[in-house]
Design a protein around this motif. Structure first.
Motif, PDB file in Angstrom:
ATOM      1  N   ILE A  39    -122.915 -37.460 -46.169  1.00  0.00           N
ATOM      2  CA  ILE A  39    -123.836 -36.793 -47.097  1.00  0.00           C
ATOM      3  C   ILE A  39    -125.214 -37.451 -47.039  1.00  0.00           C
ATOM      4  CG2 ILE A  39    -124.348 -36.478 -49.564  1.00  0.00           C
ATOM      5  CD1 ILE A  39    -121.303 -35.986 -49.947  1.00  0.00           C
ATOM      6  N   ALA A  40    -125.225 -38.783 -47.026  1.00  0.00           N
ATOM      7  CA  ALA A  40    -126.502 -39.519 -46.959  1.00  0.00           C
ATOM      8  C   ALA A  40    -127.244 -39.210 -45.663  1.00  0.00           C
ATOM      9  CB  ALA A  40    -126.233 -41.018 -47.076  1.00  0.00           C
ATOM     10  N   LEU A  41    -126.510 -39.138 -44.548  1.00  0.00           N
ATOM     11  CA  LEU A  41    -127.131 -38.854 -43.252  1.00  0.00           C
ATOM     12  C   LEU A  41    -127.661 -37.423 -43.182  1.00  0.00           C
ATOM     13  CD1 LEU A  41    -124.570 -40.668 -40.922  1.00  0.00           C
ATOM     14  CD2 LEU A  41    -126.893 -41.426 -41.482  1.00  0.00           C
ATOM     15  N   LEU A  42    -126.898 -36.474 -43.735  1.00  0.00           N
ATOM     16  CA  LEU A  42    -127.352 -35.079 -43.755  1.00  0.00           C
ATOM     17  C   LEU A  42    -128.600 -34.918 -44.618  1.00  0.00           C
ATOM     18  CD1 LEU A  42    -123.914 -33.216 -44.013  1.00  0.00           C
ATOM     19  CD2 LEU A  42    -125.449 -33.253 -42.041  1.00  0.00           C
ATOM     20  N   LEU A  43    -128.631 -35.628 -45.749  1.00  0.00           N
ATOM     21  CA  LEU A  43    -129.819 -35.600 -46.605  1.00  0.00           C
ATOM     22  C   LEU A  43    -131.029 -36.171 -45.871  1.00  0.00           C
ATOM     23  CD1 LEU A  43    -128.410 -36.644 -50.100  1.00  0.00           C
ATOM     24  CD2 LEU A  43    -129.596 -34.506 -49.558  1.00  0.00           C
ATOM     25  N   MET A  44    -130.798 -37.236 -45.108  1.00  0.00           N
ATOM     26  CA  MET A  44    -131.876 -37.854 -44.341  1.00  0.00           C
ATOM     27  C   MET A  44    -132.438 -36.867 -43.310  1.00  0.00           C
ATOM     28  SD  MET A  44    -131.787 -41.447 -42.229  1.00  0.00           S
ATOM     29  CE  MET A  44    -131.027 -42.259 -43.633  1.00  0.00           C
ATOM     30  N   ILE A  45    -131.545 -36.121 -42.674  1.00  0.00           N
ATOM     31  CA  ILE A  45    -131.979 -35.122 -41.690  1.00  0.00           C
ATOM     32  C   ILE A  45    -132.793 -34.017 -42.366  1.00  0.00           C
ATOM     33  CG2 ILE A  45    -131.177 -33.296 -40.132  1.00  0.00           C
ATOM     34  CD1 ILE A  45    -128.797 -35.187 -39.478  1.00  0.00           C
ATOM     35  N   ILE A  46    -132.295 -33.521 -43.495  1.00  0.00           N
ATOM     36  CA  ILE A  46    -132.966 -32.429 -44.208  1.00  0.00           C
ATOM     37  C   ILE A  46    -134.323 -32.867 -44.755  1.00  0.00           C
ATOM     38  CG2 ILE A  46    -132.830 -30.927 -46.245  1.00  0.00           C
ATOM     39  CD1 ILE A  46    -129.737 -30.918 -45.783  1.00  0.00           C
ATOM     40  N   ILE A  47    -134.395 -34.098 -45.265  1.00  0.00           N
ATOM     41  CA  ILE A  47    -135.622 -34.577 -45.914  1.00  0.00           C
ATOM     42  C   ILE A  47    -136.622 -35.177 -44.927  1.00  0.00           C
ATOM     43  CG2 ILE A  47    -136.544 -36.241 -47.591  1.00  0.00           C
ATOM     44  CD1 ILE A  47    -133.868 -35.909 -49.129  1.00  0.00           C
ATOM     45  N   LYS A  48    -136.109 -35.909 -43.929  1.00  0.00           N
ATOM     46  CA  LYS A  48    -136.998 -36.670 -43.050  1.00  0.00           C
ATOM     47  C   LYS A  48    -137.148 -36.094 -41.634  1.00  0.00           C
ATOM     48  CE  LYS A  48    -138.161 -40.041 -45.843  1.00  0.00           C
ATOM     49  NZ  LYS A  48    -139.570 -40.265 -46.240  1.00  0.00           N
ATOM     50  N   VAL A  49    -136.053 -35.652 -41.034  1.00  0.00           N
ATOM     51  CA  VAL A  49    -136.098 -35.240 -39.623  1.00  0.00           C
ATOM     52  C   VAL A  49    -136.637 -33.827 -39.454  1.00  0.00           C
ATOM     53  CG1 VAL A  49    -134.758 -34.837 -37.522  1.00  0.00           C
ATOM     54  CG2 VAL A  49    -134.225 -36.797 -38.988  1.00  0.00           C
ATOM     55  N   ILE A  50    -136.026 -32.870 -40.106  1.00  0.00           N
ATOM     56  CA  ILE A  50    -136.383 -31.461 -39.916  1.00  0.00           C
ATOM     57  C   ILE A  50    -137.820 -31.143 -40.339  1.00  0.00           C
ATOM     58  CG2 ILE A  50    -135.833 -29.087 -40.593  1.00  0.00           C
ATOM     59  CD1 ILE A  50    -132.890 -29.878 -40.551  1.00  0.00           C
ATOM     60  N   PRO A  51    -138.334 -31.689 -41.466  1.00  0.00           N
ATOM     61  CA  PRO A  51    -139.726 -31.378 -41.825  1.00  0.00           C
ATOM     62  C   PRO A  51    -140.749 -31.759 -40.753  1.00  0.00           C
ATOM     63  CG  PRO A  51    -138.594 -32.299 -43.710  1.00  0.00           C
ATOM     64  CD  PRO A  51    -137.666 -32.429 -42.530  1.00  0.00           C
ATOM     65  N   ASN A  52    -140.448 -32.753 -39.933  1.00  0.00           N
ATOM     66  CA  ASN A  52    -141.371 -33.158 -38.864  1.00  0.00           C
ATOM     67  C   ASN A  52    -141.440 -32.117 -37.747  1.00  0.00           C
ATOM     68  OD1 ASN A  52    -141.986 -35.544 -40.142  1.00  0.00           O
ATOM     69  ND2 ASN A  52    -140.338 -36.678 -39.160  1.00  0.00           N
ATOM     70  N   ASN A  53    -140.339 -31.410 -37.537  1.00  0.00           N
ATOM     71  CA  ASN A  53    -140.272 -30.365 -36.503  1.00  0.00           C
ATOM     72  C   ASN A  53    -139.557 -29.160 -37.117  1.00  0.00           C
ATOM     73  OD1 ASN A  53    -141.112 -31.991 -33.906  1.00  0.00           O
ATOM     74  ND2 ASN A  53    -139.637 -33.259 -34.978  1.00  0.00           N
ATOM     75  N   TYR A  54    -140.201 -28.547 -38.095  1.00  0.00           N
ATOM     76  CA  TYR A  54    -139.503 -27.604 -38.966  1.00  0.00           C
ATOM     77  C   TYR A  54    -139.024 -26.344 -38.251  1.00  0.00           C
ATOM     78  CZ  TYR A  54    -138.191 -24.983 -43.081  1.00  0.00           C
ATOM     79  OH  TYR A  54    -137.475 -24.277 -44.009  1.00  0.00           O
TER      80      TYR A  54
END
Length: 201
Positions: A85-100
């Protein structure tokens, strides 16, 4: 037959679903996606959803919290699911917004919902099949992409529908889950993606 079902269980382990869905999007999408955009999503997602969970499992195993990568015990699943859950949240909040990418974003939102639902059921001593959660999520995402981009993916959808049945049979044959656990797992995975498609389809 037992060996075959063990191989199927390893090949379609839920740990591979996030990266499989991401790569599938880039293979299917008719939209132009430069290499920088692809690598900006695929590489960090691979690290966060495959490499880190494997390292986390090895740590949990050394601590005596987890005994197998398939997490046979109910209590064994709590920490891996919380980490996921923590890793998925990190992806949604930090990773995807950079390359939306809208479709990939909501795919991960669906995965987050499914993981949280699986964790919630553990507190009621119900061990849902994470394999079926994973393949159910992927199958629904594949169907949604086919509709969204108006691309005929009937062969791929048919193949993964068949694989869903084989994987469910494997989990039952190996006595890893009951029929209810397999069925609920599929409903959670399929349903979580179904809940998100109204935001992007």
């Amino acid at each position: 037959m037992k060996l075959f079902f063990k191989i199927i269980s390893h090949l379609f382990h839920p740990i591979f679903v996030p990266i499989a869905g991401t790569i599938t999007y880039f293979v299917i999408t008719p939209k132009y996606s430069p290499l920088e955009l692809q690598s900006g999503n695929v590489l960090p997602i691979f690290i966060l959803t495959v490499i880190i969970p494997i390292i986390s499992f090895l740590i949990l195993k050394n601590l005596g919290v987890a005994s197998s990568i398939f997490l046979p015990g109910i209590n064994e699943r709590k920490y891996p699911l919380i980490i996921q859950i923590a890793l998925l949240l990190m992806i949604i909040i930090k990773v995807i917004p950079n390359n939306y990418i809208l479709e990939v974003n909501f795919f991960f939102v669906g995965l987050l919902i499914a993981t949280m639902a699986s964790l919630f059921l553990i507190f009621f001593k119900f061990k849902t099949s994470l394999h079926l959660v994973g393949i159910g999520s992927y199958l629904m995402f594949l169907i949604a992409l086919s509709i969204h981009f108006e691309i005929n993916l009937i062969i791929a959808i048919s193949l993964f529908t068949l694989l869903t049945g084989i994987l469910a049979t494997a989990r039952l044959y190996l006595n890893r889950h009951s029929r209810a656990e397999v069925f609920i797992g599929f409903l959670i995975g399929f349903g979580s993606q179904l809940l998100t498609i109204k935001f992007w389809l």
